[in-house]
Design a protein around this motif. Sequence first.
Motif, PDB file in Angstrom:
ATOM      1  N   VAL A 270     -47.428  -2.212 -20.611  1.00 28.35           N
ATOM      2  CA  VAL A 270     -48.346  -3.344 -20.846  1.00 28.35           C
ATOM      3  C   VAL A 270     -49.335  -3.439 -19.690  1.00 28.35           C
ATOM      4  N   ALA A 271     -48.841  -3.273 -18.462  1.00 32.67           N
ATOM      5  CA  ALA A 271     -49.712  -3.338 -17.290  1.00 32.67           C
ATOM      6  C   ALA A 271     -50.720  -2.191 -17.278  1.00 32.67           C
ATOM      7  N   ILE A 272     -50.269  -0.969 -17.632  1.00 29.23           N
ATOM      8  CA  ILE A 272     -51.184   0.183 -17.674  1.00 29.23           C
ATOM      9  C   ILE A 272     -52.264  -0.035 -18.727  1.00 29.23           C
ATOM     10  N   TYR A 273     -51.839  -0.470 -19.915  1.00 22.13           N
ATOM     11  CA  TYR A 273     -52.805  -0.793 -20.972  1.00 22.13           C
ATOM     12  C   TYR A 273     -53.752  -1.894 -20.499  1.00 22.13           C
ATOM     13  N   GLY A 274     -53.187  -2.878 -19.788  1.00 23.83           N
ATOM     14  CA  GLY A 274     -54.005  -3.965 -19.264  1.00 23.83           C
ATOM     15  C   GLY A 274     -55.032  -3.498 -18.265  1.00 23.83           C
ATOM     16  N   ASN A 275     -54.698  -2.457 -17.468  1.00 26.85           N
ATOM     17  CA  ASN A 275     -55.683  -1.910 -16.527  1.00 26.85           C
ATOM     18  C   ASN A 275     -56.916  -1.405 -17.264  1.00 26.85           C
ATOM     19  N   TYR A 276     -56.686  -0.719 -18.359  1.00 26.13           N
ATOM     20  CA  TYR A 276     -57.810  -0.215 -19.153  1.00 26.13           C
ATOM     21  C   TYR A 276     -58.570  -1.363 -19.815  1.00 26.13           C
ATOM     22  N   MET A 277     -57.806  -2.349 -20.307  1.00 24.20           N
ATOM     23  CA  MET A 277     -58.450  -3.441 -21.028  1.00 24.20           C
ATOM     24  C   MET A 277     -59.231  -4.364 -20.106  1.00 24.20           C
ATOM     25  N   ILE A 278     -58.864  -4.413 -18.825  1.00 28.35           N
ATOM     26  CA  ILE A 278     -59.648  -5.257 -17.930  1.00 28.35           C
ATOM     27  C   ILE A 278     -61.049  -4.678 -17.746  1.00 28.35           C
ATOM     28  N   VAL A 279     -61.150  -3.340 -17.798  1.00 27.66           N
ATOM     29  CA  VAL A 279     -62.469  -2.708 -17.738  1.00 27.66           C
ATOM     30  C   VAL A 279     -63.234  -2.978 -19.033  1.00 27.66           C
ATOM     31  N   VAL A 280     -62.565  -2.733 -20.166  1.00 27.29           N
ATOM     32  CA  VAL A 280     -63.210  -2.937 -21.460  1.00 27.29           C
ATOM     33  C   VAL A 280     -63.585  -4.408 -21.646  1.00 27.29           C
ATOM     34  N   LEU A 328     -72.852   1.463 -23.466  1.00 20.44           N
ATOM     35  CA  LEU A 328     -71.641   1.064 -22.744  1.00 20.44           C
ATOM     36  C   LEU A 328     -70.404   1.787 -23.272  1.00 20.44           C
ATOM     37  N   ALA A 329     -70.297   1.918 -24.600  1.00 11.47           N
ATOM     38  CA  ALA A 329     -69.134   2.595 -25.183  1.00 11.47           C
ATOM     39  C   ALA A 329     -69.072   4.053 -24.743  1.00 11.47           C
ATOM     40  N   PHE A 330     -70.203   4.741 -24.784  1.00 11.46           N
ATOM     41  CA  PHE A 330     -70.248   6.140 -24.342  1.00 11.46           C
ATOM     42  C   PHE A 330     -69.880   6.253 -22.861  1.00 11.46           C
ATOM     43  N   SER A 331     -70.404   5.351 -22.053  1.00 12.18           N
ATOM     44  CA  SER A 331     -70.134   5.381 -20.620  1.00 12.18           C
ATOM     45  C   SER A 331     -68.658   5.123 -20.333  1.00 12.18           C
ATOM     46  N   ILE A 332     -68.065   4.188 -21.067  1.00 17.84           N
ATOM     47  CA  ILE A 332     -66.636   3.900 -20.896  1.00 17.84           C
ATOM     48  C   ILE A 332     -65.814   5.149 -21.209  1.00 17.84           C
ATOM     49  N   TYR A 333     -66.131   5.800 -22.313  1.00 21.05           N
ATOM     50  CA  TYR A 333     -65.366   6.987 -22.718  1.00 21.05           C
ATOM     51  C   TYR A 333     -65.429   8.089 -21.652  1.00 21.05           C
ATOM     52  N   VAL A 334     -66.606   8.294 -21.099  1.00 23.24           N
ATOM     53  CA  VAL A 334     -66.799   9.377 -20.130  1.00 23.24           C
ATOM     54  C   VAL A 334     -66.219   9.025 -18.758  1.00 23.24           C
ATOM     55  N   LEU A 335     -66.355   7.773 -18.353  1.00 21.59           N
ATOM     56  CA  LEU A 335     -66.093   7.409 -16.958  1.00 21.59           C
ATOM     57  C   LEU A 335     -64.778   6.682 -16.720  1.00 21.59           C
ATOM     58  N   LEU A 336     -64.084   6.263 -17.782  1.00 18.44           N
ATOM     59  CA  LEU A 336     -62.924   5.397 -17.590  1.00 18.44           C
ATOM     60  C   LEU A 336     -61.795   6.073 -16.827  1.00 18.44           C
ATOM     61  N   ASN A 337     -61.408   7.288 -17.231  1.00 14.87           N
ATOM     62  CA  ASN A 337     -60.309   7.948 -16.527  1.00 14.87           C
ATOM     63  C   ASN A 337     -60.649   8.333 -15.086  1.00 14.87           C
ATOM     64  N   PRO A 338     -61.854   8.852 -14.808  1.00  9.71           N
ATOM     65  CA  PRO A 338     -62.204   9.070 -13.393  1.00  9.71           C
ATOM     66  C   PRO A 338     -62.122   7.791 -12.558  1.00  9.71           C
ATOM     67  N   PHE A 339     -62.542   6.674 -13.156  1.00 11.22           N
ATOM     68  CA  PHE A 339     -62.456   5.396 -12.444  1.00 11.22           C
ATOM     69  C   PHE A 339     -61.001   5.022 -12.173  1.00 11.22           C
ATOM     70  N   MET A 340     -60.132   5.205 -13.174  1.00 10.34           N
ATOM     71  CA  MET A 340     -58.721   4.865 -13.026  1.00 10.34           C
ATOM     72  C   MET A 340     -58.044   5.705 -11.942  1.00 10.34           C
ATOM     73  N   ILE A 341     -58.393   6.989 -11.864  1.00  5.67           N
ATOM     74  CA  ILE A 341     -57.807   7.864 -10.853  1.00  5.67           C
ATOM     75  C   ILE A 341     -58.111   7.343  -9.450  1.00  5.67           C
ATOM     76  N   LEU A 342     -59.362   6.925  -9.234  1.00  8.78           N
ATOM     77  CA  LEU A 342     -59.754   6.430  -7.914  1.00  8.78           C
ATOM     78  C   LEU A 342     -59.254   5.013  -7.659  1.00  8.78           C
ATOM     79  N   TRP A 343     -59.093   4.221  -8.723  1.00 11.80           N
ATOM     80  CA  TRP A 343     -58.721   2.806  -8.575  1.00 11.80           C
ATOM     81  C   TRP A 343     -57.214   2.630  -8.371  1.00 11.80           C
TER      82      TRP A 343
END
Length: 520
Positions: A270-280, A328-343
Motif C-alpha cells: 500500500v505504501a509503495i503504491y502510495g508513493n506512485y500515487m502521491i506523484v500522480v 503530463l501523462a507521457f512525462s509521468i510514464y517516462v520519468l516516474l521510475n527514474p524519479f522513484m529510484i532517486l527518491w
Amino acid sequence: MTIINLQKTRTGNSLANSFVALGVYFFNLILQFFSRKYFIDYLGPEVLGLNTTATSLLQFLNLAELGVGAAVTFTLYKPLAKKDYKTVNEIVALQGWLYRNIAIIIIVCSAVLMCFFPMIFSKMQLPLWYAYASFAVLLFSSLLGYFINYKQIVLTANQQEYKIQLSYKIVLLIKILAQIFAIKFFNNGYIWWLTLEFCFAIFASVTLNFVIKKSFPFMKIGLSQAKLLKNKYPDVLTKIKQFFFHKFAGFVLTQTSPIIIYAYINLTMVAIYGNYMIVVNGVLAMLNAIFNSMAASVGNLVAEGKKENIMCVFRELFSARFFIVSVLAFSIYVLLNPFMILWVGEEYLMDMTTILLIVTIFFLNTTRSVVDSFINALGLYRDIWAPLVEASLNLGLSVLLGYFFGIHGILLGVLISLLIIVFTWKPYFLFSQGLHEPIGSYITIYTKHILCLGVSVLITFYFLKLVPIDPTSSWSLLLVYSIITVLSIITILGLALYLTEDGMRMFIRRLLNILKYAKG
C-alpha cells in the motif's frame, strides 16, 4: 497586475484562482515529497501504509456527505450573480443544517467501524492504538468541515477560491513543515505528527472563517430555522439525491484500490503504491488548480444560455485539457521510475505494466473533467444508474481480477469501468441531454485529438532514444532529461493539435490575449 484587478472579468477571476492555486500546489507538492520521504525513513513504510488505509476508510464514511456541496454550489450561481443575499443566506443555512445531520451519521458509523479495527488491521505488525489514533485524528479534521468550514462554498461559487487557498491551505502547508520537523528531530515522531494534525486543523478552520466573514459580511447563518427551508428549495434536495450516486462512484474509483491492495498483499505494498500515487495525485492537484477554478465560470456561462458560445468554450477547454493532460501523462510514464529510484530507492519500484495502467487511468480520469464540468454546470445528475454500474464494475472487477493477477488486476478493473461509463456514456449523456448536439461531433473531436497524440508519442519516443542521458544517475541529469522530455512532447503534440483542431487554436489565441492583458 494584481489579483484585485483580475476580479473584473470571468476570465480574470479564473486566472486569479488558478494563479494562487498553482502557487500553493507547488509548495504543497514539494512538502509532500519531503514528508513522505521522512515518513518512510523515520517511521517505516507500514506506518505510512496505515495512514493511507485509514484515510481511505474515512473517505468511505464521507460518502454520507451525499454530494451536498456540489448541489449547493450549483444552486448558488444565480443568486450570487443577482446579489440576492437573502437567498444565499438561506441556501447556506440549509447546507449547514444538512451537514450537522450528516456529521452525526459519520460519528455513529465511525464508532461502529472502530469496533472492527482488530479484525481489519489483524495483519498489521504495529500496535493497534496506531490505527485508532490515526483514524480518530483524521476523523476530527474531517468533521470540522461539516460543523464549521462548510460556508467556504460561497467563496467557491463566487469565483473567489483563491481566498481559500491563501487562508486555509497556507496553514496546512505550515502544518506539513511542522510535521516534517517533528518526525526528524523528536522522539515518538508519529505521536507528534498526530498532535500537529489535530491542532492545525483547528487553526486552519479559524483562519478560513475569518476570511469568509470579512469577504461576506452579509452572511448570517441561522441554523435553528434551516430545517424549514428544505421545502422552499426542493431542487437542492433533488440534486443531492442524484449526486450521491455519482459521488459514490468517485469514491470507489479513487479510494478502494489501497484497501483491496492491503486485503490481497500488505501495508508495505500500500505504501509503495502510495508513493506512485502521491506523484500522480500531485499532478492531478496541479490540473485541478488550473481548471477547477474555472468551474464557476462554466456555470455562469451555461446560465447565460448562449448555445454557440457554450460549444466554442467546450471545444477550447477540451483541447486545452487534452493537450496538458497528454503532456503530463507521457512525462509521468517516462520519468516516474527514474524519479522513484532517486527518491526512495530501487527496492520501492513497480514494473512498467503497472505504471502504464496507472497512467492510462490518470489520462481517462483527467480528460473526463471537461465533460464533467459542463454536466455539473447543467445540473445533469439524473443518470443515477451510470455511477452505480461504474462503481459495481470498478469494485467487482478489481476484486475478481486482483485475486488472479494481483495489483495489475486491481488496476485493470478500474480501467474497464472508466472505459465503459466515463469514456462512452458520459459524453453521450452530455451532448444528447445537455448540449443537444449530435454525439458524432464529440467523436470527431476526440478521434482527431487521439490520432495527434498517438503520432506525437511515437515521434517523441524515437527522439528520446537518441538522447545520451541516464536519468537515474543523478538529480541533475534527471532534471535535464525531464526538460528534454517535456519540451519534446509539448512541441510535437502542440504543433499537431494546432494544425488540426480549432479548439487548440482558440486556446492559443486566448493565451496570447491574456499575456496582452497582463502587460496592460
